[in-house]
Every structure is written in structure tokens, then in C-alpha cells.
Design a protein around this motif. Structure first.
Motif, PDB file in Angstrom:
ATOM      1  N   THR A 116       0.814  -1.240  -0.060  1.00  0.00           N
ATOM      2  CA  THR A 116      -0.076   0.077   0.121  1.00  0.00           C
ATOM      3  C   THR A 116       0.819   1.141  -0.020  1.00  0.00           C
ATOM      4  OG1 THR A 116      -1.769  -1.206   1.244  1.00  0.00           O
ATOM      5  CG2 THR A 116      -1.947   1.200   1.057  1.00  0.00           C
ATOM      6  N   LYS A 117       0.663   2.172  -0.892  1.00  0.00           N
ATOM      7  CA  LYS A 117       1.388   3.274  -1.139  1.00  0.00           C
ATOM      8  C   LYS A 117       0.676   4.680  -0.816  1.00  0.00           C
ATOM      9  CE  LYS A 117       5.194   3.654  -2.233  1.00  0.00           C
ATOM     10  NZ  LYS A 117       5.911   3.874  -3.445  1.00  0.00           N
ATOM     11  N   MET A 118      -0.743   4.421  -1.077  1.00  0.00           N
ATOM     12  CA  MET A 118      -1.498   5.655  -0.951  1.00  0.00           C
ATOM     13  C   MET A 118      -2.938   5.273  -0.619  1.00  0.00           C
ATOM     14  SD  MET A 118      -0.826   8.181  -4.082  1.00  0.00           S
ATOM     15  CE  MET A 118       0.760   8.743  -4.437  1.00  0.00           C
ATOM     16  N   ILE A 119      -3.452   6.081   0.286  1.00  0.00           N
ATOM     17  CA  ILE A 119      -4.893   6.155   0.530  1.00  0.00           C
ATOM     18  C   ILE A 119      -5.669   7.365   0.335  1.00  0.00           C
ATOM     19  CG2 ILE A 119      -6.675   5.599   2.411  1.00  0.00           C
ATOM     20  CD1 ILE A 119      -4.426   4.230   4.131  1.00  0.00           C
ATOM     21  N   PHE A 120      -6.923   7.000  -0.643  1.00  0.00           N
ATOM     22  CA  PHE A 120      -7.377   8.343  -1.011  1.00  0.00           C
ATOM     23  C   PHE A 120      -8.690   8.539  -0.110  1.00  0.00           C
ATOM     24  CE2 PHE A 120      -4.781   7.637  -4.757  1.00  0.00           C
ATOM     25  CZ  PHE A 120      -4.618   8.751  -5.198  1.00  0.00           C
ATOM     26  N   LEU A 121      -8.839   9.553   0.314  1.00  0.00           N
ATOM     27  CA  LEU A 121     -10.093   9.834   1.412  1.00  0.00           C
ATOM     28  C   LEU A 121     -10.568  11.117   0.858  1.00  0.00           C
ATOM     29  CD1 LEU A 121      -8.461   8.593   4.593  1.00  0.00           C
ATOM     30  CD2 LEU A 121     -10.055   7.296   3.313  1.00  0.00           C
ATOM     31  N   CYS A 122     -11.796  11.215   0.252  1.00  0.00           N
ATOM     32  CA  CYS A 122     -12.358  12.346  -0.154  1.00  0.00           C
ATOM     33  C   CYS A 122     -13.490  12.896   0.731  1.00  0.00           C
ATOM     34  CB  CYS A 122     -13.143  11.879  -1.458  1.00  0.00           C
ATOM     35  SG  CYS A 122     -13.867  13.363  -2.677  1.00  0.00           S
ATOM     36  N   SER A 123     -13.435  14.152   1.146  1.00  0.00           N
ATOM     37  CA  SER A 123     -14.093  14.828   2.251  1.00  0.00           C
ATOM     38  C   SER A 123     -14.086  16.286   2.022  1.00  0.00           C
ATOM     39  CB  SER A 123     -13.279  14.502   3.778  1.00  0.00           C
ATOM     40  OG  SER A 123     -13.987  14.937   4.801  1.00  0.00           O
ATOM     41  N   PRO A 124     -15.458  16.741   1.757  1.00  0.00           N
ATOM     42  CA  PRO A 124     -16.732  15.621   1.493  1.00  0.00           C
ATOM     43  C   PRO A 124     -16.503  14.822   0.389  1.00  0.00           C
ATOM     44  CG  PRO A 124     -17.429  18.040   1.823  1.00  0.00           C
ATOM     45  CD  PRO A 124     -15.822  17.935   1.478  1.00  0.00           C
ATOM     46  N   ASN A 125     -17.107  13.453   0.484  1.00  0.00           N
ATOM     47  CA  ASN A 125     -16.889  12.601  -0.441  1.00  0.00           C
ATOM     48  C   ASN A 125     -17.619  12.588  -1.448  1.00  0.00           C
ATOM     49  OD1 ASN A 125     -15.869  10.007  -1.339  1.00  0.00           O
ATOM     50  ND2 ASN A 125     -17.921   9.042  -0.595  1.00  0.00           N
ATOM     51  N   ASN A 126     -17.485  12.359  -2.555  1.00  0.00           N
ATOM     52  CA  ASN A 126     -18.045  12.232  -3.911  1.00  0.00           C
ATOM     53  C   ASN A 126     -18.438  10.901  -4.438  1.00  0.00           C
ATOM     54  OD1 ASN A 126     -19.225  12.768  -6.386  1.00  0.00           O
ATOM     55  ND2 ASN A 126     -17.243  13.411  -7.428  1.00  0.00           N
TER      56      ASN A 126
ATOM     57  N   LEU B 105       1.102   7.436   1.962  1.00  0.00           N
ATOM     58  CA  LEU B 105       0.433   8.698   1.926  1.00  0.00           C
ATOM     59  C   LEU B 105      -1.014   8.801   2.069  1.00  0.00           C
ATOM     60  CD1 LEU B 105       1.510  11.719   1.026  1.00  0.00           C
ATOM     61  CD2 LEU B 105       1.175  11.158  -1.252  1.00  0.00           C
ATOM     62  N   ILE B 106      -1.603   9.693   2.710  1.00  0.00           N
ATOM     63  CA  ILE B 106      -2.842   9.779   2.792  1.00  0.00           C
ATOM     64  C   ILE B 106      -3.181  11.161   2.132  1.00  0.00           C
ATOM     65  CG2 ILE B 106      -4.664   9.987   4.563  1.00  0.00           C
ATOM     66  CD1 ILE B 106      -2.801   7.366   5.047  1.00  0.00           C
ATOM     67  N   VAL B 107      -4.120  10.700   1.016  1.00  0.00           N
ATOM     68  CA  VAL B 107      -4.508  11.638   0.134  1.00  0.00           C
ATOM     69  C   VAL B 107      -5.875  12.095   0.362  1.00  0.00           C
ATOM     70  CG1 VAL B 107      -4.813  12.786  -2.323  1.00  0.00           C
ATOM     71  CG2 VAL B 107      -2.951  10.948  -1.551  1.00  0.00           C
ATOM     72  N   ILE B 108      -5.973  13.410   1.007  1.00  0.00           N
ATOM     73  CA  ILE B 108      -7.455  13.894   1.394  1.00  0.00           C
ATOM     74  C   ILE B 108      -7.721  14.774   0.240  1.00  0.00           C
ATOM     75  CG2 ILE B 108      -8.723  14.998   3.142  1.00  0.00           C
ATOM     76  CD1 ILE B 108      -6.404  14.387   5.262  1.00  0.00           C
ATOM     77  N   ASP B 109      -8.832  14.544  -0.312  1.00  0.00           N
ATOM     78  CA  ASP B 109      -9.433  15.344  -1.358  1.00  0.00           C
ATOM     79  C   ASP B 109     -10.359  16.328  -0.955  1.00  0.00           C
ATOM     80  OD1 ASP B 109     -10.680  16.494  -3.763  1.00  0.00           O
ATOM     81  OD2 ASP B 109     -10.835  14.466  -4.525  1.00  0.00           O
ATOM     82  N   GLU B 110      -9.993  17.482  -1.101  1.00  0.00           N
ATOM     83  CA  GLU B 110     -10.977  18.728  -0.417  1.00  0.00           C
ATOM     84  C   GLU B 110     -11.417  19.489  -1.383  1.00  0.00           C
ATOM     85  OE1 GLU B 110      -9.431  19.462   4.194  1.00  0.00           O
ATOM     86  OE2 GLU B 110      -9.119  21.216   2.689  1.00  0.00           O
ATOM     87  N   ALA B 111     -11.883  18.797  -2.511  1.00  0.00           N
ATOM     88  CA  ALA B 111     -12.515  19.814  -3.558  1.00  0.00           C
ATOM     89  C   ALA B 111     -13.808  20.598  -3.317  1.00  0.00           C
ATOM     90  CB  ALA B 111     -12.759  18.794  -4.819  1.00  0.00           C
ATOM     91  N   TYR B 112     -14.324  19.977  -2.350  1.00  0.00           N
ATOM     92  CA  TYR B 112     -15.640  20.809  -2.017  1.00  0.00           C
ATOM     93  C   TYR B 112     -15.826  21.364  -0.603  1.00  0.00           C
ATOM     94  CZ  TYR B 112     -17.087  17.854  -5.891  1.00  0.00           C
ATOM     95  OH  TYR B 112     -17.030  17.138  -7.087  1.00  0.00           O
ATOM     96  N   PHE B 113     -14.482  21.660  -0.137  1.00  0.00           N
ATOM     97  CA  PHE B 113     -14.376  21.714   1.338  1.00  0.00           C
ATOM     98  C   PHE B 113     -14.903  23.324   1.769  1.00  0.00           C
ATOM     99  CE2 PHE B 113     -11.298  24.887   0.096  1.00  0.00           C
ATOM    100  CZ  PHE B 113     -11.073  25.671   0.952  1.00  0.00           C
ATOM    101  N   GLU B 114     -14.992  24.017   0.889  1.00  0.00           N
ATOM    102  CA  GLU B 114     -15.699  25.523   1.211  1.00  0.00           C
ATOM    103  C   GLU B 114     -17.055  25.324   1.538  1.00  0.00           C
ATOM    104  OE1 GLU B 114     -12.420  26.749  -1.949  1.00  0.00           O
ATOM    105  OE2 GLU B 114     -13.794  25.105  -1.969  1.00  0.00           O
ATOM    106  N   TYR B 115     -17.798  24.404   0.631  1.00  0.00           N
ATOM    107  CA  TYR B 115     -19.278  24.213   1.047  1.00  0.00           C
ATOM    108  C   TYR B 115     -19.458  23.446   2.523  1.00  0.00           C
ATOM    109  CZ  TYR B 115     -20.163  25.131  -4.016  1.00  0.00           C
ATOM    110  OH  TYR B 115     -20.062  25.700  -5.102  1.00  0.00           O
ATOM    111  N   SER B 116     -18.487  22.742   2.879  1.00  0.00           N
ATOM    112  CA  SER B 116     -18.557  22.006   4.195  1.00  0.00           C
ATOM    113  C   SER B 116     -18.255  22.894   5.475  1.00  0.00           C
ATOM    114  CB  SER B 116     -17.955  20.683   4.174  1.00  0.00           C
ATOM    115  OG  SER B 116     -16.238  21.070   4.248  1.00  0.00           O
TER     116      SER B 116
END
Length: 366
Positions: free
Chosen positions: A157-167, A189-200
Motif C-alpha cells: 500500500t502506497k496511498m489511501i485516497f479519502l475524499c471529504s466531503p466524499n463524492n 501517503l494519505i491523500v485527502i481530497d478537499e475539492a468541496y471543502f468550502e461548502y462544508s
């Protein structure tokens, strides 16, 4: 000419339908189509960005900025981080993910994605010989199944993708959960996807000062209204950022994208208004969809929401088709791994468009 084996095996990514496609397929006027399928900002870009683009047009015969110092400074200020903790890319957040893969992935590595989630992680990393391993979101509880993450971790395991808020679920992951996963797995590497963080109105950016194995993905395609300009950025410890800059294309941001991004970040009034109106639209849609028999809508911290349509007698594909015939684009989520054929996703629109959508949706379901 034979393609690489991985290319032969891959399926193409399935994006949301465009207004041009729907207008042509169903004989509709583009301007009459309501687009709730791609999680965009429906109110358009910042006026300051538009003005800057117009003023920069005559300079497009020149190469763009390569170091992006001004933009990096604006992003650092917006994100409350140091400039050494910022990387900017073109092609939205997708280039950032691609550069992550080119920087850290070796052939045979594994990466974990809880399903359902954003499928482009898999699409990009598989190109570099990485293997996806699937954890899960608990749809009954509308939360990340943390134990399923730990069960899937292996020496590869090299990366874990965690989308928050999740899509597409709109779910937030608790910061303490992210902290626990990062601390227990310092070599991953823990990759946190914050594409939508402003709305949360929630961010995990402070974790990059605590951990050198956390990377945060962000985009200017949502709240910031620049989906068509393709600008993304990442936040991480300075060592990760420095490694990525060795790989990142030098001129990946166009001159027009650069000035559009720069002036959007400088338009705080526009950003505040986009967030406020987006949250109002989300609440209206949630309230109204919740009243319709046969639909179950997930509460969301993003600019979209996931809806189960199984009790309507329609599949997602059938319902999406009926709505498209009437000029409404929603996201048929059948292509999302981890979801069956009874889920659609809708994103915010102007309140006027929201009202029209609800009327059309009721008409189709009745």
C-alpha cells in the motif's frame, strides 16, 4: 500499433453529460437546459477574473509564468499555509493527482479507495502500474467504514485516497479519523481530497503541519467558478511539494488560467457570495427532494447530493433519460463502483433553476 497492456485493459472514464450533447440529442435549446450533473458553480466566474482574462488576451503569444509566485502566495494566504506547502497545476486537480502518481508510485504498488468515491483516482494511478484496492463507505450509516481501510492495508500500500466531503455521498470524514489513519500508517501517503471543502466549511489543512504523510487536493472548479480554466492545487509538507516540483510540467497553467486564478482569490466578496448561495441552494434542494415519495436523499456537506431512486420504479438510467428529454441533466451514478443502478446525483443550481427542476422531477415521477 498495439497499446500498452494496461491501456488495453482500461475502460474510459465516464464524465457527466454536457449541455451541448443534450441539446443535440433531444432537440433542445442549450440555454434552456438545467445542468445538475457536474458540481459546478452555476453563478459564473468572478467579474475580476473575467476582466483579467480580457486584459491578458493580447499576451497569449508569450509563454505563461513558470514559477507562479504570485498565485502561490495568494493560495497560501487563502489556505493559511506557508508558500513552501503549495503546488499548483493545470487540468484541475487531475494534474495534481497525476503528478502525485508520477512522483510516488512504482509499478506494482497498491492504493486504497473506499467505494463509492471519485473514480478518477483509479483511472490515473492505474496508468502507472498501481493496483486499486477497495475499502467501503457504509451507505446505511452514511459514513466511512474505517475498519475496511485497515483490513485492506498491505506491505504494497502506497496511498489511501479519502475524499471529504466524499463524492458522491457528500459525507465528511472526522478529522480525528484522518489523524488516526495517518499516525498509524506513517509510510503510506494519505491523500485527502478537499475539492468541496468550502461548502462544508471544514478543512484538514492543519494536519499537514502534524504529518509529513498527508497531502490535500483542492480545485478551483467548484466554489471558485473556474471549471473551464482547469486549475487545481495541493497542500502538503514542503518535502513532498519539492519532490513533486521535480516532476510537474513547467508550463501547465496557461496565461489566462493564471490571471483568472489570481484575481479570483483576490475577490473575497465573490467567494463569500458563492459559498452562501451554494449552501442556500443545497438546503432548498434537500428540503424539496426529501418531500417527494419514493426518493431518499443523503444529507450533504458539498454542493451535490446523492439520491436513491429504487422506490420510484425507475432505474437511475431511466430517470436520467426522462429528465434529459425535458432539459434537465443529472448524474446517473451507475458507473460509480460501489453503487447499483438506483442512484443519481444532483448538484446545486440557481434557485430559479432549482424550482424548475423540482417541478420537472415531480412531473416525471407522477
Amino acid at each position: 500499433m498495439k497499446a500498452r497492456q494496461i491501456v488495453e485493459e482500461m475502460d474510459s472514464y465516464v464524465p457527466g453529460r454536457s449541455q451541448d450533447e443534450i441539446a443535440q440529442d433531444f432537440g433542445l435549446k442549450k440555454e434552456d437546459i438545467i445542468k445538475l450533473g457536474s458540481n459546478e458553480n452555476p453563478w459564473g466566474p468572478s467579474p475580476k477574473a473575467l476582466k483579467a482574462i480580457e486584459e491578458e488576451m493580447s499576451a497569449i503569444n508569450r509563454y505563461p509564468e513558470s514559477q507562479l509566485h504570485e498565485l502561490v502566495e495568494e493560495i497560501a494566504k487563502y489556505s493559511d499555509v506557508d508558500t513552501s506547502q503549495v503546488i499548483v497545476g493545470g487540468d484541475g486537480a487531475d494534474e495534481i493527482i497525476d503528478v502525485l502518481a508520477k512522483t510516488f508510485i512504482d509499478n506494482g504498488d497498491e492504493f486504497i479507495v473506499p467505494l463509492p468515491s471519485y473514480m478518477y483516482y483509479e483511472y490515473l494511478l492505474k496508468q502507472y502500474g498501481a493496483k486499486p484496492v477497495y475499502a467501503r463507505w457504509d451507505l446505511d450509516e452514511n459514513r466511512l467504514d474505517v475498519d475496511s481501510i485497515y483490513e485492506k492495508i498491505s506491505p504494497k500500500t502506497k496511498m489511501i485516497f479519502l475524499c471529504s466531503p466524499n463524492n458522491p455521498t457528500g459525507t465528511l470524514i472526522e478529522k480525528e479519523t484522518l489523524r488516526e489513519i495517518a499516525s498509524k500508517n506513517p509510510e503510506i501517503l494519505i491523500v485527502i481530497d478537499e475539492a468541496y471543502f468550502e461548502y462544508s466549511e471544514v478543512t484538514n489543512k492543519d494536519l499537514i503541519d502534524e504529518f509529513d504523510n498527508i497531502f490535500i487536493i483542492r480545485t478551483m472548479s467548484k466554489v471558485l467558478g473556474l471549471a473551464g480554466m482547469r486549475i487545481g492545487y495541493g497542500l502538503a509538507c514542503s518535502q513532498i511539494i519539492e519532490y513533486m516540483h521535480r516532476i510537474k510540467p513547467v508550463f501547465s497553467l496557461t496565461r489566462l488560467s493564471f490571471v483568472a486564478a489570481l484575481n479570483t482569490f483576490r475577490d473575497s466578496e465573490y467567494i463569500e457570495s458563492s459559498i452562501k448561495r451554494g449552501i442556500e441552494s443545497r438546503q432548498y434542494l434537500y428540503d424539496e427532494v426529501s418531500k417527494i415519495d419514493g426518493l431518499y436523499v443523503f444529507p450533504s456537506k458539498s454542493n451535490f447530493m446523492l439520491i436513491r431512486v429504487k422506490d420510484t420504479g425507475f432505474t437511475a438510467s431511466e430517470l436520467a433519460h426522462e429528465l434529459m428529454k425535458r432539459g434537465v441533466i443529472v448524474r446517473d451514478c451507475t458507473s460509480f463502483k460501489g453503487l447499483d443502478e438506483y442512484w443519481i446525483r444532483i448538484s446545486i443550481c440557481t434557485l430559479e433553476e432549482d424550482e424548475r427542476f423540482i417541478e420537472i422531477l415531480k412531473e416525471v415521477l407522477s
